[in-house]
Scaffold this motif. Structure first.
Motif, PDB file in Angstrom:
ATOM      1  N   ARG A   1      35.957  46.729  22.791  1.00 47.99           N
ATOM      2  CA  ARG A   1      37.122  46.465  21.962  1.00 47.99           C
ATOM      3  C   ARG A   1      37.383  44.964  21.936  1.00 47.99           C
ATOM      4  O   ARG A   1      37.689  44.362  22.971  1.00 47.99           O
ATOM      5  CB  ARG A   1      38.345  47.203  22.500  1.00 47.99           C
ATOM      6  CG  ARG A   1      39.602  47.012  21.670  1.00 47.99           C
ATOM      7  CD  ARG A   1      40.773  47.741  22.295  1.00 47.99           C
ATOM      8  NE  ARG A   1      40.609  49.186  22.239  1.00 47.99           N
ATOM      9  CZ  ARG A   1      40.842  50.007  23.259  1.00 47.99           C
ATOM     10  NH1 ARG A   1      41.230  49.514  24.430  1.00 47.99           N
ATOM     11  NH2 ARG A   1      40.696  51.301  23.123  1.00 47.99           N
TER      12      ARG A   1
ATOM     13  N   ASP B   1      41.525  43.234  18.034  1.00 47.54           N
ATOM     14  CA  ASP B   1      41.495  44.548  17.383  1.00 47.54           C
ATOM     15  C   ASP B   1      42.461  45.551  18.008  1.00 47.54           C
ATOM     16  O   ASP B   1      42.495  46.719  17.598  1.00 47.54           O
ATOM     17  CB  ASP B   1      40.080  45.142  17.444  1.00 47.54           C
ATOM     18  CG  ASP B   1      39.121  44.411  16.522  1.00 47.54           C
ATOM     19  OD1 ASP B   1      39.600  43.637  15.670  1.00 47.54           O
ATOM     20  OD2 ASP B   1      37.899  44.616  16.657  1.00 47.54           O
ATOM     21  N   ALA B   2      43.215  45.139  19.008  1.00 49.62           N
ATOM     22  CA  ALA B   2      44.167  46.045  19.648  1.00 49.62           C
ATOM     23  C   ALA B   2      45.342  45.249  20.179  1.00 49.62           C
ATOM     24  O   ALA B   2      45.255  44.029  20.371  1.00 49.62           O
ATOM     25  CB  ALA B   2      43.487  46.818  20.788  1.00 49.62           C
ATOM     26  N   ASP B   3      46.442  45.959  20.407  1.00 43.02           N
ATOM     27  CA  ASP B   3      47.612  45.271  20.945  1.00 43.02           C
ATOM     28  C   ASP B   3      47.486  45.123  22.466  1.00 43.02           C
ATOM     29  O   ASP B   3      46.591  45.693  23.098  1.00 43.02           O
ATOM     30  CB  ASP B   3      48.906  46.006  20.581  1.00 43.02           C
ATOM     31  CG  ASP B   3      48.909  47.465  21.007  1.00 43.02           C
ATOM     32  OD1 ASP B   3      48.241  47.794  22.021  1.00 43.02           O
ATOM     33  OD2 ASP B   3      49.577  48.282  20.344  1.00 43.02           O
TER      34      ASP B   3
ATOM     35  N   GLU C   1      49.284  46.234  24.835  1.00 41.14           N
ATOM     36  CA  GLU C   1      49.498  47.448  25.613  1.00 41.14           C
ATOM     37  C   GLU C   1      48.203  48.237  25.792  1.00 41.14           C
ATOM     38  O   GLU C   1      47.959  48.815  26.857  1.00 41.14           O
ATOM     39  CB  GLU C   1      50.551  48.333  24.940  1.00 41.14           C
ATOM     40  CG  GLU C   1      51.960  47.790  24.992  1.00 41.14           C
ATOM     41  CD  GLU C   1      52.257  46.756  23.908  1.00 41.14           C
ATOM     42  OE1 GLU C   1      53.395  46.288  23.839  1.00 41.14           O
ATOM     43  OE2 GLU C   1      51.328  46.421  23.132  1.00 41.14           O
ATOM     44  N   ARG C   2      47.356  48.260  24.769  1.00 43.57           N
ATOM     45  CA  ARG C   2      46.096  48.995  24.880  1.00 43.57           C
ATOM     46  C   ARG C   2      45.156  48.303  25.862  1.00 43.57           C
ATOM     47  O   ARG C   2      44.491  48.948  26.665  1.00 43.57           O
ATOM     48  CB  ARG C   2      45.450  49.114  23.501  1.00 43.57           C
ATOM     49  CG  ARG C   2      44.271  50.059  23.468  1.00 43.57           C
ATOM     50  CD  ARG C   2      43.867  50.337  22.041  1.00 43.57           C
ATOM     51  NE  ARG C   2      44.883  51.095  21.353  1.00 43.57           N
ATOM     52  CZ  ARG C   2      44.737  52.362  20.970  1.00 43.57           C
ATOM     53  NH1 ARG C   2      43.627  52.992  21.275  1.00 43.57           N
ATOM     54  NH2 ARG C   2      45.682  52.985  20.329  1.00 43.57           N
ATOM     55  N   HIS C   3      45.086  46.978  25.800  1.00 41.01           N
ATOM     56  CA  HIS C   3      44.266  46.243  26.768  1.00 41.01           C
ATOM     57  C   HIS C   3      44.824  46.422  28.188  1.00 41.01           C
ATOM     58  O   HIS C   3      44.053  46.469  29.160  1.00 41.01           O
ATOM     59  CB  HIS C   3      44.227  44.758  26.408  1.00 41.01           C
ATOM     60  CG  HIS C   3      43.500  44.474  25.126  1.00 41.01           C
ATOM     61  ND1 HIS C   3      42.180  44.795  24.940  1.00 41.01           N
ATOM     62  CD2 HIS C   3      43.922  43.879  23.974  1.00 41.01           C
ATOM     63  CE1 HIS C   3      41.802  44.416  23.725  1.00 41.01           C
ATOM     64  NE2 HIS C   3      42.833  43.860  23.126  1.00 41.01           N
TER      65      HIS C   3
END
Length: 246
Positions: free
Chosen positions: A83, A87-89, A91-93
């Motif tokens: 990822r 490509d992600a916020d 919180e996802r990381h």
């Protein structure tokens, strides 16, 4: 490097590297419990399975409280998807950091009293991603870098009762290797970049874990053992023109 009479817990110990470690510890004579959210698809001879989500602190504490004894803890549970950062916020990381850094801390703290009483050993499963740029898995690499530093501090704080070391693992041929490297041709191409000419097998990591958990490593703590086949051949060696035949 025998572990006869020892009790060992391997988180994420039902497949891949974790299964290789669990098998190796059992082969060295330990009574092994493999913890994971799902039971192993392939039976692990001599290994007991216990369902556990290491991201659930209450469940982790309850699990270790119920254990009668513990001599060896292997913090192997971890991983993360490919990822890119943008490509992600955040919180996802952060979930990747939680699994690969905070969960091993939670597990180690829950196991502390058992390990102190048995003069036990903790083996963290790190990664070469923790010491090099890891595009596509930046949160994972950052977490593994933190895990290695956590292990060093833990080794000092918990000495002389508990030894804490890290296996810094390179590329491993597991049942999921094709997802990272492609088919047989992709695996072979990646393996050619490793000085020893192959990817590690889970049993290679298992043998190293047995060493660090055993009395053969009785004077080793706060250390990081590279298990990466020599690392990666530097690209500049292929790009350099000096001494090449024309």
């Amino acid at each position: 490097m025998e572990l006869k009479g020892k009790v060992a817990v391997v988180t994420g110990g039902t497949r891949g590297v974790g299964a290789g470690i669990a098998r190796a510890l059992a082969g060295a004579g330990a009574q092994v419990v493999a913890c994971a959210r799902r039971a192993p698809e392939v039976p692990l001879d001599g290994v007991e399975f216990a369902p556990l989500d290491v991201r659930d602190p209450a469940a982790v504490r309850a699990f270790f409280t119920a254990l009668p004894r513990l001599d060896v803890l292997v913090n192997n549970a971890g991983g993360g998807p490919y990822r890119l950062l943008a490509d992600a916020d955040a919180e996802r990381h952060a979930r990747v950091v939680e699994l690969n850094l905070l969960a091993p801390l939670t597990v180690s703290l829950a196991a502390y009293e058992h390990l102190r009483r048995s003069t036990g050993s903790v083996v963290m499963i790190g990664s070469v991603s923790g010491s090099r740029p890891s595009p596509g898995s930046a949160a994972y690499g950052a977490a593994k870098a933190g895990l290695e530093n956590l292990a060093r501090s833990m080794a000092v704080e918990w000495a002389p009762d508990i030894r804490v070391n890290t296996l810094v693992v390179g590329m491993v041929r597991t049942e999921l290797a094709h997802l990272h490297y492609g088919g047989a041709d992709g695996v072979a191409a990646v393996a050619s970049t490793v000085p020893l000419g192959r990817l590690a097998e889970p049993s290679d990591i298992g043998a190293a874990a047995v060493f660090l958990a055993s009395d053969a490593a009785a004077y080793i703590t706060g250390s990081s053992l590279l298990v990466h086949g020599g690392g990666e051949r530097p690209l500049f060696l292929d790009a350099a023109t000096a001494n090449k035949e024309t």
